[in-house]
Design an enzyme around this catalytic site. Structure first.
Site, PDB file in Angstrom:
ATOM      1  N   ASP A  11       0.823  -1.197   0.000  1.00 52.15           N
ATOM      2  CA  ASP A  11       0.000   0.000   0.000  1.00 52.15           C
ATOM      3  C   ASP A  11       0.867   1.262   0.000  1.00 52.15           C
ATOM      4  O   ASP A  11       1.702   1.425   0.899  1.00 52.15           O
ATOM      5  CB  ASP A  11      -0.835  -0.020   1.300  1.00 52.15           C
ATOM      6  CG  ASP A  11      -2.278   0.335   1.058  1.00 52.15           C
ATOM      7  OD1 ASP A  11      -2.585   0.884  -0.012  1.00 52.15           O
ATOM      8  OD2 ASP A  11      -3.109   0.073   1.941  1.00 52.15           O
ATOM      9  N   ASP A  12       0.689   2.130  -0.991  1.00 55.50           N
ATOM     10  CA  ASP A  12       1.315   3.467  -0.978  1.00 55.50           C
ATOM     11  C   ASP A  12       2.842   3.463  -1.025  1.00 55.50           C
ATOM     12  O   ASP A  12       3.482   4.381  -0.509  1.00 55.50           O
ATOM     13  CB  ASP A  12       0.898   4.256   0.282  1.00 55.50           C
ATOM     14  CG  ASP A  12      -0.586   4.595   0.311  1.00 55.50           C
ATOM     15  OD1 ASP A  12      -1.356   3.922  -0.384  1.00 55.50           O
ATOM     16  OD2 ASP A  12      -0.977   5.528   1.028  1.00 55.50           O
ATOM     17  N   CYS A  50      -6.245   3.834  -3.690  1.00 55.68           N
ATOM     18  CA  CYS A  50      -6.246   2.376  -3.464  1.00 55.68           C
ATOM     19  C   CYS A  50      -7.270   1.582  -4.266  1.00 55.68           C
ATOM     20  O   CYS A  50      -6.914   0.733  -5.075  1.00 55.68           O
ATOM     21  CB  CYS A  50      -6.457   2.085  -1.980  1.00 55.68           C
ATOM     22  SG  CYS A  50      -5.301   2.968  -0.924  1.00 55.68           S
ATOM     23  N   HIS A 104      -9.285  -3.723  -2.188  1.00 54.10           N
ATOM     24  CA  HIS A 104      -9.621  -2.734  -1.170  1.00 54.10           C
ATOM     25  C   HIS A 104     -10.896  -3.241  -0.490  1.00 54.10           C
ATOM     26  O   HIS A 104     -11.863  -3.572  -1.165  1.00 54.10           O
ATOM     27  CB  HIS A 104      -9.849  -1.359  -1.809  1.00 54.10           C
ATOM     28  CG  HIS A 104      -9.943  -0.269  -0.800  1.00 54.10           C
ATOM     29  ND1 HIS A 104      -8.839   0.376  -0.301  1.00 54.10           N
ATOM     30  CD2 HIS A 104     -11.016   0.270  -0.177  1.00 54.10           C
ATOM     31  CE1 HIS A 104      -9.226   1.279   0.587  1.00 54.10           C
ATOM     32  NE2 HIS A 104     -10.541   1.228   0.685  1.00 54.10           N
ATOM     33  N   ASP A 300       0.231  -0.438  -5.047  1.00 53.25           N
ATOM     34  CA  ASP A 300      -0.966   0.054  -5.751  1.00 53.25           C
ATOM     35  C   ASP A 300      -0.769   1.453  -6.347  1.00 53.25           C
ATOM     36  O   ASP A 300      -1.435   1.830  -7.289  1.00 53.25           O
ATOM     37  CB  ASP A 300      -2.232  -0.018  -4.870  1.00 53.25           C
ATOM     38  CG  ASP A 300      -2.097   0.691  -3.532  1.00 53.25           C
ATOM     39  OD1 ASP A 300      -1.011   1.220  -3.204  1.00 53.25           O
ATOM     40  OD2 ASP A 300      -3.099   0.708  -2.775  1.00 53.25           O
ATOM     41  N   HIS A 301       0.167   2.227  -5.804  1.00 55.53           N
ATOM     42  CA  HIS A 301       0.532   3.559  -6.329  1.00 55.53           C
ATOM     43  C   HIS A 301       1.630   4.104  -5.443  1.00 55.53           C
ATOM     44  O   HIS A 301       2.053   3.424  -4.495  1.00 55.53           O
ATOM     45  CB  HIS A 301      -0.674   4.523  -6.345  1.00 55.53           C
ATOM     46  CG  HIS A 301      -1.492   4.457  -5.104  1.00 55.53           C
ATOM     47  ND1 HIS A 301      -1.018   4.909  -3.891  1.00 55.53           N
ATOM     48  CD2 HIS A 301      -2.712   3.917  -4.855  1.00 55.53           C
ATOM     49  CE1 HIS A 301      -1.924   4.665  -2.957  1.00 55.53           C
ATOM     50  NE2 HIS A 301      -2.959   4.051  -3.503  1.00 55.53           N
TER      51      HIS A 301
END
Length: 521
Positions: A11-12, A50, A104, A300-301
């Protein structure tokens, strides 16, 4: 008989990793994985938030096809009954398992992480996940707060643990069961950190003395940044420690010393993540499956760390859209280890400074939407067909071509004819990554970062090639999901070579027609 798949999604996580050239971070286990993998240095998410990003890469469709730009709809009901990557593996005889945050959670995966379609058994969520946003961060006054910056004593935490530690333990338990049962598996493991709050075991702070932490290279809002492009980082403003700073909306800025603390804690959270990945990969060795398991590692990014005066994701800049992406394929990216030889010995982030380099680095621009077809090809399954132009009623197809052909180094050369044939922009670069981000208005609002579908009025369509990033912000109608490219509210154009940090928008002083046509195309 087909390889197993271990799919790790974080995540992130922007590529602040040793294997991506970051000199400060301690990430020995991910770097060790990279040293046996093909590593893509220009990989991009399709939307820097997300749920939309995850639904996009798990279905192999872009956000305009999943129709998910927020958190509040389930694609099977709202867009089309699209097959997912794990579902495809499941239908091809794999046991598919989900641990932690893969889909998510919530409406966007039908409150079930898309079980039973995607998974063979109900997905696992760590029991301590529910305390993520509670007041568990001890302030200087000894009281507990819900802070952004939150190093903790794990023994004081509820149940004496943290969610990612629980996810690693569960994933290892499942690997042991798979080995015993000799079942072919697709195991997805989703790690939370470095997602906010930056809550991690406090000992990781000592890897990053504050005096070694710099500000972002460009901590100011660029002069020619259209206001629609700016994300006002409303999520971090809601944390107790940021709230106490009373910074002005929308541009801030945060005080320099606090910016350094956020950056320090982000790095510390990455090293904590690295430890979890190290334990998981070492367990893959322990059960003797490193020679028969494909390992994918991605995020995810990304996440802005003060660049452009921005924090968090929610934008089209590289810092928000670029992700790490690597593939370990036994016998392909590395020669098979001999019996009993360890591929992934655990490396302690506190003592290992290895400087391992990726097995192969690929510069081609690639997208997460290609994951589905790429993994199908690597596992020897039939690659799903390319989607027709309109595919709402097509259950199985993908909008991202497989990138396995780029594993071969000779395919990675950026050919001369791919380069510029004029000063600005009608480049024939074959590989392009598309990202997009919705906004409720032309100026930053309280809901600019995460507008609900009904409030979206503008969509920023962004195109990244090896040479430039071009973004057009156009009128968008949420009732029929249509973008009007005749009604352009603003544009951005950044040349990678002269402006790698994307600070000098030259959209208005160039013939940007081609970049525009490409985005339309």
């Amino acid at each position: 008989d087909g390889m197993n798949v271990l799919f790790i999604v974080v995540d992130d996580l922007r590529p602040v990793l040793g294997c991506y050239g970051d000199k400060l971070v301690k990430s020995p286990n991910i770097d060790q994985l990279a040293s046996q993998s093909i590593v893509f240095s220009n990989a991009y998410a399709q939307q820097a938030v997300c749920a939309p990003s995850r639904v996009s890469f798990l279905t192999g469709r872009r956000p305009d096809t999943t129709r998910l730009y927020d958190f509040y709809s389930y694609w099977r009901v709202h867009a089309g009954n699209y097959s997912t990557m794990p579902q495809y593996f499941k239908e091809n005889g794999y046991v598919t398992l989900s641990v932690g945050k893969v889909f998510h959670p919530g409406v966007s995966s039908n409150y079930s992480d898309d079980y039973p379609y995607s998974w063979s058994s109900p997905p696992f969520h760590p029991s301590t996940e529910k305390y993520e946003n509670d007041k568990t961060c001890r302030g200087k006054d000894g009281k507990l707060y819900a802070n952004l910056v939150c190093p903790v004593d794990v023994t004081e935490m509820p149940s004496g643990t943290l969610p990612d530690i629980q996810s690693t333990e569960e994933a290892i338990r499942l690997l042991n069961i798979m080995k015993t049962n000799k079942q072919k598996f697709f195991l997805a493991v989703g790690y939370h950190k470095p997602h906010i709050p930056l809550r991690y075991p406090q000992e990781f702070l000592k890897l990053y003395p504050l005096e070694n932490i710099t500000l972002a290279p460009d901590p100011w809002v660029p002069e020619k940044l259209p206001s629609v492009a700016y994300n006002p980082w409303t999520d971090i403003r809601q944390r107790d420690d940021v709230k106490a700073l009373n910074v002005s909306f929308p541009y801030g800025p945060l005080p320099d010393d606090f910016q350094r603390q956020i950056r320090q804690s982000y790095y510390a959270a990455v090293s904590y993540l690295d430890m979890q990945v190290g334990l998981l990969l070492s367990a893959l060795d322990d059960v003797g499956l490193s020679n028969s398991t494909i390992v994918v590692f991605t995020a995810d990014h990304g996440w802005s760390l003060g660049e452009h005066g921005e924090w968090a994701k929610y934008s089209n800049f590289d810092v928000a859209t670029r992700v790490p992406l690597m593939f370990y394929v036994p016998g392909m990216t590395t020669s098979s280890a001999s019996q009993g030889e360890r591929v992934f010995p655990y490396l302690d982030p506190f003592s290992h400074v290895l400087g391992l380099v990726p097995q192969g680095r690929r510069k081609k621009v690639v997208e997460l939407v290609s994951l589905f077809s790429t993994l199908a090809e690597l596992a020897g399954l039939q690659v799903p067909p390319v989607c027709p132009e309109t595919s709402f009623d097509v259950a199985l197809c993908t909008e991202g071509a497989s990138i396995v052909r780029y594993f071969n180094a000779s395919e990675d050369k950026v050919k001369e004819e791919d380069k510029h044939d004029d000063t600005y922009g009608c480049f024939n670069e074959e590989r392009v990554a598309f990202s997009q981000y919705p906004r409720p208005a032309d100026t930053p609002q309280w809901n600019s970062d995460k507008p609900k579908l009904k409030d979206i009025r503008i969509m920023g369509y962004s195109m990244r090639t090896i040479d430039y990033r071009c973004t057009v912000w156009v009128q968008f109608n949420p009732d029929n999901f249509s973008a009007n490219f005749q009604d352009v509210h603003a544009g951005e154009l950044y040349m990678v070579e002269t402006d790698p940090n994307q600070d000098y928008n030259i959209y208005n002083n160039t013939l940007h027609g081609c970049c525009f046509k490409k985005v339309l195309g």
